[in-house]
Scaffold this motif. Structure first.
Motif, PDB file in Angstrom:
ATOM      1  N   GLY A  76      28.193  53.614  34.879  1.00  0.00           N
ATOM      2  CA  GLY A  76      27.024  53.479  34.018  1.00  0.00           C
ATOM      3  C   GLY A  76      26.818  54.687  33.128  1.00  0.00           C
ATOM      4  O   GLY A  76      26.525  54.555  31.928  1.00  0.00           O
ATOM      5  N   LYS A  77      26.981  55.872  33.693  1.00  0.00           N
ATOM      6  CA  LYS A  77      26.830  57.093  32.909  1.00  0.00           C
ATOM      7  C   LYS A  77      27.918  57.212  31.850  1.00  0.00           C
ATOM      8  O   LYS A  77      27.670  57.654  30.726  1.00  0.00           O
ATOM      9  N   GLN A  78      29.138  56.809  32.220  1.00  0.00           N
ATOM     10  CA  GLN A  78      30.226  56.879  31.245  1.00  0.00           C
ATOM     11  C   GLN A  78      30.026  55.874  30.117  1.00  0.00           C
ATOM     12  O   GLN A  78      30.272  56.192  28.938  1.00  0.00           O
ATOM     13  N   LEU A  79      29.560  54.673  30.441  1.00  0.00           N
ATOM     14  CA  LEU A  79      29.325  53.670  29.403  1.00  0.00           C
ATOM     15  C   LEU A  79      28.180  54.064  28.481  1.00  0.00           C
ATOM     16  O   LEU A  79      28.156  53.680  27.310  1.00  0.00           O
ATOM     17  N   ALA A  80      27.229  54.837  29.004  1.00  0.00           N
ATOM     18  CA  ALA A  80      26.127  55.297  28.163  1.00  0.00           C
ATOM     19  C   ALA A  80      26.625  56.236  27.069  1.00  0.00           C
ATOM     20  O   ALA A  80      26.032  56.309  25.986  1.00  0.00           O
ATOM     21  N   GLN A  81      27.725  56.920  27.322  1.00  0.00           N
ATOM     22  CA  GLN A  81      28.274  57.859  26.341  1.00  0.00           C
ATOM     23  C   GLN A  81      29.423  57.262  25.537  1.00  0.00           C
ATOM     24  O   GLN A  81      29.689  57.692  24.419  1.00  0.00           O
ATOM     25  N   ASN A  82      30.102  56.289  26.139  1.00  0.00           N
ATOM     26  CA  ASN A  82      31.251  55.674  25.472  1.00  0.00           C
ATOM     27  C   ASN A  82      31.312  54.208  25.885  1.00  0.00           C
ATOM     28  O   ASN A  82      31.651  53.903  27.023  1.00  0.00           O
ATOM     29  N   PRO A  83      30.985  53.281  24.999  1.00  0.00           N
ATOM     30  CA  PRO A  83      30.900  51.865  25.375  1.00  0.00           C
ATOM     31  C   PRO A  83      32.243  51.161  25.515  1.00  0.00           C
ATOM     32  O   PRO A  83      32.276  49.996  25.930  1.00  0.00           O
ATOM     33  N   TYR A  84      33.339  51.851  25.192  1.00  0.00           N
ATOM     34  CA  TYR A  84      34.639  51.185  25.290  1.00  0.00           C
ATOM     35  C   TYR A  84      35.021  50.984  26.754  1.00  0.00           C
ATOM     36  O   TYR A  84      34.836  51.869  27.594  1.00  0.00           O
ATOM     37  N   ILE A  85      35.570  49.797  27.049  1.00  0.00           N
ATOM     38  CA  ILE A  85      35.779  49.397  28.432  1.00  0.00           C
ATOM     39  C   ILE A  85      37.011  48.510  28.530  1.00  0.00           C
ATOM     40  O   ILE A  85      37.411  47.884  27.545  1.00  0.00           O
ATOM     41  N   SER A  86      37.618  48.491  29.715  1.00  0.00           N
ATOM     42  CA  SER A  86      38.715  47.557  29.977  1.00  0.00           C
ATOM     43  C   SER A  86      38.396  46.776  31.240  1.00  0.00           C
ATOM     44  O   SER A  86      37.719  47.271  32.150  1.00  0.00           O
ATOM     45  N   LEU A  87      38.869  45.536  31.289  1.00  0.00           N
ATOM     46  CA  LEU A  87      38.709  44.667  32.454  1.00  0.00           C
ATOM     47  C   LEU A  87      40.073  44.098  32.809  1.00  0.00           C
ATOM     48  O   LEU A  87      40.809  43.658  31.919  1.00  0.00           O
ATOM     49  N   SER A  88      40.412  44.104  34.085  1.00  0.00           N
ATOM     50  CA  SER A  88      41.690  43.530  34.523  1.00  0.00           C
ATOM     51  C   SER A  88      41.465  42.594  35.697  1.00  0.00           C
ATOM     52  O   SER A  88      40.925  42.996  36.731  1.00  0.00           O
ATOM     53  N   PHE A  89      41.872  41.344  35.516  1.00  0.00           N
ATOM     54  CA  PHE A  89      41.853  40.355  36.583  1.00  0.00           C
ATOM     55  C   PHE A  89      43.283  40.193  37.084  1.00  0.00           C
ATOM     56  O   PHE A  89      44.211  40.028  36.276  1.00  0.00           O
ATOM     57  N   VAL A  90      43.470  40.247  38.396  1.00  0.00           N
ATOM     58  CA  VAL A  90      44.802  40.111  38.983  1.00  0.00           C
ATOM     59  C   VAL A  90      44.744  39.042  40.063  1.00  0.00           C
ATOM     60  O   VAL A  90      44.067  39.210  41.079  1.00  0.00           O
ATOM     61  N   TRP A  91      45.431  37.932  39.826  1.00  0.00           N
ATOM     62  CA  TRP A  91      45.491  36.825  40.776  1.00  0.00           C
ATOM     63  C   TRP A  91      46.925  36.725  41.295  1.00  0.00           C
ATOM     64  O   TRP A  91      47.749  35.960  40.778  1.00  0.00           O
ATOM     65  N   HIS A  92      47.231  37.507  42.335  1.00  0.00           N
ATOM     66  CA  HIS A  92      48.598  37.591  42.834  1.00  0.00           C
ATOM     67  C   HIS A  92      49.129  36.237  43.278  1.00  0.00           C
ATOM     68  O   HIS A  92      50.313  35.927  43.060  1.00  0.00           O
ATOM     69  N   ALA A  93      48.264  35.436  43.926  1.00  0.00           N
ATOM     70  CA  ALA A  93      48.727  34.151  44.455  1.00  0.00           C
ATOM     71  C   ALA A  93      49.234  33.221  43.351  1.00  0.00           C
ATOM     72  O   ALA A  93      50.078  32.355  43.600  1.00  0.00           O
ATOM     73  N   LEU A  94      48.722  33.402  42.142  1.00  0.00           N
ATOM     74  CA  LEU A  94      49.137  32.563  41.006  1.00  0.00           C
ATOM     75  C   LEU A  94      50.109  33.288  40.086  1.00  0.00           C
ATOM     76  O   LEU A  94      50.515  32.735  39.061  1.00  0.00           O
ATOM     77  N   GLU A  95      50.438  34.539  40.446  1.00  0.00           N
ATOM     78  CA  GLU A  95      51.337  35.366  39.634  1.00  0.00           C
ATOM     79  C   GLU A  95      50.804  35.518  38.210  1.00  0.00           C
ATOM     80  O   GLU A  95      51.532  35.379  37.226  1.00  0.00           O
ATOM     81  N   ARG A  96      49.494  35.805  38.132  1.00  0.00           N
ATOM     82  CA  ARG A  96      48.832  35.912  36.832  1.00  0.00           C
ATOM     83  C   ARG A  96      47.968  37.164  36.750  1.00  0.00           C
ATOM     84  O   ARG A  96      47.407  37.611  37.748  1.00  0.00           O
ATOM     85  N   GLN A  97      47.863  37.676  35.538  1.00  0.00           N
ATOM     86  CA  GLN A  97      46.962  38.777  35.242  1.00  0.00           C
ATOM     87  C   GLN A  97      46.337  38.534  33.869  1.00  0.00           C
ATOM     88  O   GLN A  97      46.955  37.923  32.995  1.00  0.00           O
ATOM     89  N   VAL A  98      45.111  39.045  33.699  1.00  0.00           N
ATOM     90  CA  VAL A  98      44.473  39.039  32.381  1.00  0.00           C
ATOM     91  C   VAL A  98      43.905  40.431  32.159  1.00  0.00           C
ATOM     92  O   VAL A  98      43.170  40.958  33.005  1.00  0.00           O
ATOM     93  N   HIS A  99      44.239  41.023  31.017  1.00  0.00           N
ATOM     94  CA  HIS A  99      43.780  42.383  30.691  1.00  0.00           C
ATOM     95  C   HIS A  99      42.958  42.327  29.401  1.00  0.00           C
ATOM     96  O   HIS A  99      43.411  41.802  28.385  1.00  0.00           O
ATOM     97  N   ILE A 100      41.758  42.878  29.470  1.00  0.00           N
ATOM     98  CA  ILE A 100      40.781  42.755  28.387  1.00  0.00           C
ATOM     99  C   ILE A 100      40.322  44.138  27.957  1.00  0.00           C
ATOM    100  O   ILE A 100      40.092  45.017  28.794  1.00  0.00           O
ATOM    101  N   GLU A 101      40.163  44.329  26.662  1.00  0.00           N
ATOM    102  CA  GLU A 101      39.567  45.545  26.126  1.00  0.00           C
ATOM    103  C   GLU A 101      38.435  45.159  25.185  1.00  0.00           C
ATOM    104  O   GLU A 101      38.515  44.132  24.506  1.00  0.00           O
ATOM    105  N   GLY A 102      37.400  45.984  25.162  1.00  0.00           N
ATOM    106  CA  GLY A 102      36.266  45.681  24.303  1.00  0.00           C
ATOM    107  C   GLY A 102      35.181  46.718  24.439  1.00  0.00           C
ATOM    108  O   GLY A 102      35.447  47.872  24.775  1.00  0.00           O
ATOM    109  N   THR A 103      33.950  46.304  24.179  1.00  0.00           N
ATOM    110  CA  THR A 103      32.808  47.205  24.279  1.00  0.00           C
ATOM    111  C   THR A 103      31.753  46.572  25.187  1.00  0.00           C
ATOM    112  O   THR A 103      31.604  45.359  25.233  1.00  0.00           O
ATOM    113  N   ALA A 104      31.020  47.441  25.886  1.00  0.00           N
ATOM    114  CA  ALA A 104      29.990  46.979  26.817  1.00  0.00           C
ATOM    115  C   ALA A 104      28.609  47.375  26.328  1.00  0.00           C
ATOM    116  O   ALA A 104      28.412  48.463  25.778  1.00  0.00           O
ATOM    117  N   ALA A 105      27.652  46.499  26.535  1.00  0.00           N
ATOM    118  CA  ALA A 105      26.252  46.776  26.208  1.00  0.00           C
ATOM    119  C   ALA A 105      25.384  46.163  27.299  1.00  0.00           C
ATOM    120  O   ALA A 105      25.733  45.125  27.877  1.00  0.00           O
TER     121      ALA A 105
END
Length: 214
Positions: A85-114
């Motif tokens: 929370g403190k880091q996002l207050a100073q820099n809104p850039y963020i990454s999200l990573s979903f990893v579903w090993h059982a399905l052999e899938r990943q999704v990687h997201i970059e963007g901004t948080a508010a």
């Protein structure tokens, strides 16, 4: 360590991702993949690794749970005074990573948080389990504490205070909405020739799709 880590290997054979079947909107594909992870009963299908950046430019990660996908934005909730929370207050850039090993899938997201609107945080807080609401009120998230007993005593005191009452959301706890600008879908394939497709948001609001080398 008795195990040679270099010897641990797995061949990915469960699925593929064809370019001619990709939708124009990556949120459509993400929603389908998430539902398939839920239907397959993978462990913690909504778990997402959140990456933020410190004022010194150092990255840090942790895992939270996705709690909504509204208007093309990814929603999660946390303590605003936590490290992220403190880091996002100073820099809104963020990454999200979903990893579903059982399905052999990943999704990687970059963007901004508010932060989401307080009313939206209130609405979600009300439907949380009672003990989770109490926990949110007493935890100084990311801060050093002397012992687990300190937490347990604070929990008991706070629970007694709100017994028979509607537990109010603390002002330092609420949601973030992540607006994506880059979304990569990764599907494991044999011989490490994985399918990787990148959606990049363009100035006109459209998404450009490109295949990435594995």
């Amino acid at each position: 360590m008795r195990t040679n880590l270099a010897d641990i290997r797995q061949e990915y054979t469960k699925s593929g991702l064809r370019e001619n079947e990709l939708p124009g909107d990556p949120l459509s594909l993400f929603s389908r993949w998430l539902q398939e992870a839920i239907d397959a009963e993978v462990d913690e299908p909504t778990a997402v690794i959140v990456g933020t950046v410190s004022p010194e430019g150092k990255p840090s990660t942790r895992t939270v749970l996705l709690k909504g996908l509204h208007d093309g934005k990814f929603i999660f909730y946390t303590n605003y005074e936590s490290r992220k929370g403190k880091q996002l207050a100073q820099n809104p850039y963020i990454s999200l990573s979903f990893v579903w090993h059982a399905l052999e899938r990943q999704v990687h997201i970059e963007g901004t948080a508010a932060k989401v609107e307080p009313a939206e945080s209130d609405e979600y807080f009300r439907i949380r389990p009672y003990k989770s609401r109490i926990g949110a009120r007493i935890s100084p998230q990311s801060q050093p504490i002397k012992s687990r007993m300190q937490l347990m005593r604070a929990f008991v005191r706070e629970a007694a205070r709100w017994l028979g009452k509607n537990v109010e959301r603390p002002a330092n706890w609420g949601g973030y909405a992540v607006t994506p600008t880059r979304i990569e879908f990764w599907q494991g394939r044999p011989n490490r020739l994985h399918d990787r497709f990148l959606y990049t948001l363009q100035p006109d609001g459209e998404w450009e799709i490109s295949r990435l080398a594995p």
